[in-house]
Each structure stands twice: as structure tokens, then as C-alpha cells.
Enzyme design. Sequence first.
Site, PDB file in Angstrom:
ATOM      1  N   CYS A   1       0.845  -1.215   0.000  1.00 42.23           N
ATOM      2  CA  CYS A   1       0.000   0.000   0.000  1.00 42.23           C
ATOM      3  C   CYS A   1       0.874   1.258   0.000  1.00 42.23           C
ATOM      4  O   CYS A   1       1.990   1.258   0.514  1.00 42.23           O
ATOM      5  CB  CYS A   1      -0.895  -0.001   1.235  1.00 42.23           C
ATOM      6  SG  CYS A   1      -1.921   1.471   1.440  1.00 42.23           S
TER       7      CYS A   1
ATOM      8  N   SER B   1       0.558   3.755   1.814  1.00 40.14           N
ATOM      9  CA  SER B   1       0.830   4.217   3.186  1.00 40.14           C
ATOM     10  C   SER B   1       2.131   3.619   3.738  1.00 40.14           C
ATOM     11  O   SER B   1       2.825   4.267   4.517  1.00 40.14           O
ATOM     12  CB  SER B   1      -0.342   3.894   4.111  1.00 40.14           C
ATOM     13  OG  SER B   1      -1.516   4.529   3.643  1.00 40.14           O
TER      14      SER B   1
ATOM     15  N   HIS C   1       4.842   5.711   2.096  1.00 41.64           N
ATOM     16  CA  HIS C   1       5.046   7.024   2.732  1.00 41.64           C
ATOM     17  C   HIS C   1       6.150   6.921   3.792  1.00 41.64           C
ATOM     18  O   HIS C   1       6.992   7.806   3.910  1.00 41.64           O
ATOM     19  CB  HIS C   1       3.752   7.504   3.413  1.00 41.64           C
ATOM     20  CG  HIS C   1       2.668   7.952   2.473  1.00 41.64           C
ATOM     21  ND1 HIS C   1       2.920   8.491   1.238  1.00 41.64           N
ATOM     22  CD2 HIS C   1       1.311   7.962   2.604  1.00 41.64           C
ATOM     23  CE1 HIS C   1       1.770   8.794   0.652  1.00 41.64           C
ATOM     24  NE2 HIS C   1       0.781   8.479   1.451  1.00 41.64           N
TER      25      HIS C   1
ATOM     26  N   HIS D   1       0.320  -3.318   6.545  1.00 40.84           N
ATOM     27  CA  HIS D   1      -0.903  -3.197   7.356  1.00 40.84           C
ATOM     28  C   HIS D   1      -2.087  -3.793   6.599  1.00 40.84           C
ATOM     29  O   HIS D   1      -3.203  -3.698   7.041  1.00 40.84           O
ATOM     30  CB  HIS D   1      -1.158  -1.729   7.688  1.00 40.84           C
ATOM     31  CG  HIS D   1      -1.304  -0.882   6.474  1.00 40.84           C
ATOM     32  ND1 HIS D   1      -0.231  -0.486   5.716  1.00 40.84           N
ATOM     33  CD2 HIS D   1      -2.403  -0.401   5.863  1.00 40.84           C
ATOM     34  CE1 HIS D   1      -0.666   0.188   4.688  1.00 40.84           C
ATOM     35  NE2 HIS D   1      -1.983   0.263   4.736  1.00 40.84           N
TER      36      HIS D   1
ATOM     37  N   CYS E   1      -7.164  -3.176   3.894  1.00 41.08           N
ATOM     38  CA  CYS E   1      -6.930  -1.734   3.695  1.00 41.08           C
ATOM     39  C   CYS E   1      -7.598  -1.198   2.441  1.00 41.08           C
ATOM     40  O   CYS E   1      -8.666  -0.619   2.508  1.00 41.08           O
ATOM     41  CB  CYS E   1      -5.453  -1.366   3.712  1.00 41.08           C
ATOM     42  SG  CYS E   1      -5.234   0.418   3.500  1.00 41.08           S
TER      43      CYS E   1
HETATM   44  P1  PAD Z   1      -1.463   4.910  -5.374  1.00 34.16           P
HETATM   45  O1  PAD Z   1      -0.149   5.571  -5.332  1.00 34.16           O
HETATM   46  O2  PAD Z   1      -1.574   3.528  -5.894  1.00 34.16           O
HETATM   47  O3  PAD Z   1      -2.492   5.812  -6.205  1.00 34.16           O
HETATM   48  C1  PAD Z   1      -2.428   7.199  -6.273  1.00 34.16           C
HETATM   49  C2  PAD Z   1      -2.813   7.652  -7.683  1.00 34.16           C
HETATM   50  O4  PAD Z   1      -2.862   9.082  -7.694  1.00 34.16           O
HETATM   51  C3  PAD Z   1      -1.835   7.229  -8.771  1.00 34.16           C
HETATM   52  O5  PAD Z   1      -2.550   6.586  -9.811  1.00 34.16           O
HETATM   53  C4  PAD Z   1      -1.221   8.551  -9.247  1.00 34.16           C
HETATM   54  O6  PAD Z   1      -0.922   8.537 -10.629  1.00 34.16           O
HETATM   55  C5  PAD Z   1      -2.318   9.534  -8.942  1.00 34.16           C
HETATM   56  N1  PAD Z   1      -1.884  10.922  -8.754  1.00 34.16           N
HETATM   57  C6  PAD Z   1      -0.743  11.357  -8.152  1.00 34.16           C
HETATM   58  N2  PAD Z   1      -0.704  12.710  -8.163  1.00 34.16           N
HETATM   59  C7  PAD Z   1      -1.842  13.134  -8.790  1.00 34.16           C
HETATM   60  C8  PAD Z   1      -2.385  14.409  -9.092  1.00 34.16           C
HETATM   61  N3  PAD Z   1      -1.754  15.518  -8.740  1.00 34.16           N
HETATM   62  N4  PAD Z   1      -3.577  14.467  -9.731  1.00 34.16           N
HETATM   63  C9  PAD Z   1      -4.238  13.325 -10.088  1.00 34.16           C
HETATM   64  N5  PAD Z   1      -3.768  12.085  -9.822  1.00 34.16           N
HETATM   65  C10 PAD Z   1      -2.589  11.990  -9.165  1.00 34.16           C
HETATM   66  O7  PAD Z   1      -2.005   4.987  -3.855  1.00 34.16           O
HETATM   67  P2  PAD Z   1      -3.133   4.163  -3.054  1.00 34.16           P
HETATM   68  O8  PAD Z   1      -4.352   4.020  -3.900  1.00 34.16           O
HETATM   69  O9  PAD Z   1      -2.518   2.961  -2.429  1.00 34.16           O
HETATM   70  O10 PAD Z   1      -3.408   5.200  -1.863  1.00 34.16           O
HETATM   71  C11 PAD Z   1      -3.945   6.485  -2.159  1.00 34.16           C
HETATM   72  C12 PAD Z   1      -3.881   7.380  -0.935  1.00 34.16           C
HETATM   73  O11 PAD Z   1      -4.753   6.872   0.077  1.00 34.16           O
HETATM   74  C13 PAD Z   1      -2.496   7.453  -0.287  1.00 34.16           C
HETATM   75  O12 PAD Z   1      -2.270   8.774   0.175  1.00 34.16           O
HETATM   76  C14 PAD Z   1      -2.603   6.521   0.893  1.00 34.16           C
HETATM   77  O13 PAD Z   1      -1.697   6.824   1.912  1.00 34.16           O
HETATM   78  C15 PAD Z   1      -4.042   6.794   1.299  1.00 34.16           C
HETATM   79  C16 PAD Z   1      -4.676   5.745   2.140  1.00 34.16           C
HETATM   80  N6  PAD Z   1      -5.572   6.152   3.096  1.00 34.16           N
HETATM   81  C17 PAD Z   1      -6.192   5.244   3.874  1.00 34.16           C
HETATM   82  C18 PAD Z   1      -7.200   5.731   4.855  1.00 34.16           C
HETATM   83  O14 PAD Z   1      -7.580   4.963   5.770  1.00 34.16           O
HETATM   84  N7  PAD Z   1      -7.672   6.960   4.710  1.00 34.16           N
HETATM   85  C19 PAD Z   1      -5.953   3.900   3.730  1.00 34.16           C
HETATM   86  C20 PAD Z   1      -5.062   3.492   2.749  1.00 34.16           C
HETATM   87  C21 PAD Z   1      -4.409   4.409   1.945  1.00 34.16           C
HETATM   88 ZN    ZN Z   2      -3.146   0.945   3.267  1.00 32.42          ZN
END
Ligand code: PAD
Ligand code: ZN
Length: 376
Positions: free
Chosen positions: A47, A49, A52, A69, A176
Site C-alpha cells: 500500500c 501508506s 510514505h 498493514h 486496507c
Molecule cells: P497509489 O499511489 O496507488 O495511487 C495514487 C494515484 O494518484 C496514482 O494513480 C497517481 O498517478 C495519482 N496521482 C498522483 N498525483 C496526482 C495528481 N496531482 N492528480 C491526479 N492524480 C494523481 O495509492 P493508493 O491508492 O494505495 O493510496 C492512495 C492514498 O490513500 C495514499 O495517500 C494513501 O496513503 C491513502 C490511504 N488512506 C487510507 C485511509 O484509511 N484513509 C488507507 C489506505 C491508503
Molecule cells: Zn493501506
Amino acid sequence: MATAGQVIKCKAAVCWAPKQPLSIEEIEVAAPKAHEVRIKIVAAGVCRSDDHVLQGAISNMKFPVILGHEGAGLVESVGEGVKDLQPGDKVIPLFMPQCGQCRCCINPDSNLCYKNDIGKYNGVLLDNTTRFTCKGKPIHNFMSTSTFTEYTVVPDIAVAKIDEDAPLDKVCLIGCAFSTGYGSAVNVAKVKPGSTCAVFGLGGVGLSVIIGCKVAGASRIIAIDINSDKFEKAKEFGATECINPKDYDRPIHEVLAGMTDDGVDYAFEVIGNTGVMISALLSSHFGAGKAVIVGVAPSDATITFDPLLLLTGRVLTGALFGGWKSKDDVPKLVSDYMNKKFDFDGLITHKLPFQKINEGFELLRKGESIRTVLTM
Ligand code: PAD
Ligand code: ZN
Ligand code: ZN
């Protein structure tokens, strides 16, 4: 099991420090103490996260640490006082625990739990110690879970028993990505049938938001990403239109306003970019639009915006883990998956043996994978 009560030696991906590859090491995993569960991890998802932390974006992280996670496995043994789990049970570790007793847990409108380690990153179990050691050094836990290891120990409030027929190499995503995205649409935004949605960021979490918008009956789902390679999958999951901000010389909220009679009903930021969080807010309709923050921004990031944006009726909100009360809802999500209420298998673009975990992160960084599932 023969190993109950003993220290287990196994392989884990140890993160000694940020900005360097994970290192596969032999570690020792101590037996679970009271109200803890030792789990044999079978599959784990990669993931953003976790990335990060690897990129050094989380300033208060304690090292060394075993990340991960998102995962699924089998109970190996349980500590004293664990009533709801037995060796052999299929389980999903929960990065948002559910103690059932704190102010958040007893509030039906919250899915937080005071016993979580998100944001605090103390990296220890509830008695302030860890069960992992490597080369004589204690290794921290990550968000009550630590799934990048063959064996982990978690508090019993941070693990859910699931259907014994569930395929662990798929349902690990319920730990997740899938639950976070899907719940952000159905629980947090409460998307209504016939509505228009915009989803910024088409990774594993964003595509799961699309699945949720579709299940909720949205009639238009506009998918936005700066990587057009993501559009094919987005359409597969239910996006009705796909747009790349790089194709326009106007701000994206203006483009969306033009497409949607002045703004969408629901806008989701699923990247972790504060600029895009504002774009999502601006894209939502001024009278009653809802903008939902799902992405996790770097530790020190802040946002500022004109309060008039909210005064006219917009709502800005956010949630962790899609608003699900983890221990109650994860088993139900697994059952819903088994009953084909939704399908997220297409989120898994790559499968790798656990040893190749660094390749999994490379694929994510290059934007080539949605989810890589590691199998132990
Ligand atoms: P990912 O990196 O697979 O997807 C992110 C997408 O965003 C990619 O396709 C990128 O190309 C695109 N992107 C990047 N910059 C831009 C921009 N400026 N404009 C448009 N598109 C863009 O990540 P993911 O899907 O695994 O996770 C996404 C986010 O969610 C990440 O910040 C992660 O930390 C967060 C998250 N939050 C929770 C929660 O509980 N809230 C849980 C899991 C992940
Ligand atoms: Zn996650
Ligand atoms: Zn609680």
C-alpha cells in the site's frame, strides 16, 4: 500447534531506516501475551501508506520497524483471555482496532478507536513493548499490524475472524485498500443513486472508491489521474468518463464544473496531495456538494481555503478505513465479497513471492501496479 508458547524464528522485511530498500532478515517472534494473537501471515498487499514511511514522509516514525498493514493469515496461537479466536482461524489484521469500549467505539458515528497507533506511531503493542527482535535488537510494530513478516503478533482488538472459505490472497485487500475506498463512498460520502461523483487518484484505494460509487448507484463517475494508463482499469470498475489534468490548460475544477452543470455531488481525494484536496472541494457543487479526503498527506502538510466555500453548503470531510468499525465490519465485507456483492480481484495486478517485496514497491512507485500481493 507445536509452536504455541515458543519463540518462532522466521523471515521478515525489516525497515532499518527510511530511503533504503527493505531487508529480508531472520527475526524472532515472541509468543503472544494476554489478549494478543500470533498470526501466520499468508498474503500481504503493498500500500502507498507503507511507501510514505519508506520515502521518509512520516516524521515521527520509530525505526527499525516491520511495515505492512494490509494482510490475511491464520491464527497460530492466542494469549490468555482471547475468547473469539482459535488456532487455524482465518483472520485479517486491523490497522484501526476496535476495543468496543472507548468513546469512539461506543459512538455509532465514529470508527476510530483510542487504542490505534495511527499518527502516533509508537510502534509498540498495548503493553508498550514489541514481540519482534532481530540481531538482538527490538523491532517496532506498525499500526497494530506489521504484515510484512511470516509471523506477527497483534492485540485481539486488532484482528477479525473471517469466513473459512475466503481466499486469503484476495481478501487481504479488505485489510486496507478495498475497504477504505469502498467505505469512503458508501459510508462516508453516502453516495446517492443517480448522483455525479469525481474520484481524484486511481490507485488501489481510488479504484475501490469507484466500486463503491457504482454499488451506491451513481450515474456518472468521473475518474481523474495524471497517469492515463490508469483509465482502462477505472472504466472496468465503473468510471463513466476519465480525464487527465495534464490535457487541460485550465484548473481541473473548472473543467469539471463545465462537464457537470456547475460541480459534482461528491468529490474524493485519494492521493494525499493537499493541492488536490482543495481541487476536490472546489469541484463539489456550491449548494450541497461533499468533498471527502481519503489520501494521507505528508506529516507537516496543511491546507487553507476560503471559508465561503463551506458557508454556501459544501461539506468537507474525511475518514480512515472508509468509516468501517473494523472488527464488526471486516467479517461482513468478506461475506459480501464471497456472495459477489462486489468484485475487486482486478485490483491485484501483480503477485510476488514475499522475498521480492522491494520489487512490489518499485512497481507502485513507477505507477505500473495497482496492488501487488505478496505471498509468504
Ligand atoms: P497509489 O499511489 O496507488 O495511487 C495514487 C494515484 O494518484 C496514482 O494513480 C497517481 O498517478 C495519482 N496521482 C498522483 N498525483 C496526482 C495528481 N496531482 N492528480 C491526479 N492524480 C494523481 O495509492 P493508493 O491508492 O494505495 O493510496 C492512495 C492514498 O490513500 C495514499 O495517500 C494513501 O496513503 C491513502 C490511504 N488512506 C487510507 C485511509 O484509511 N484513509 C488507507 C489506505 C491508503
Ligand atoms: Zn493501506
Ligand atoms: Zn475503542
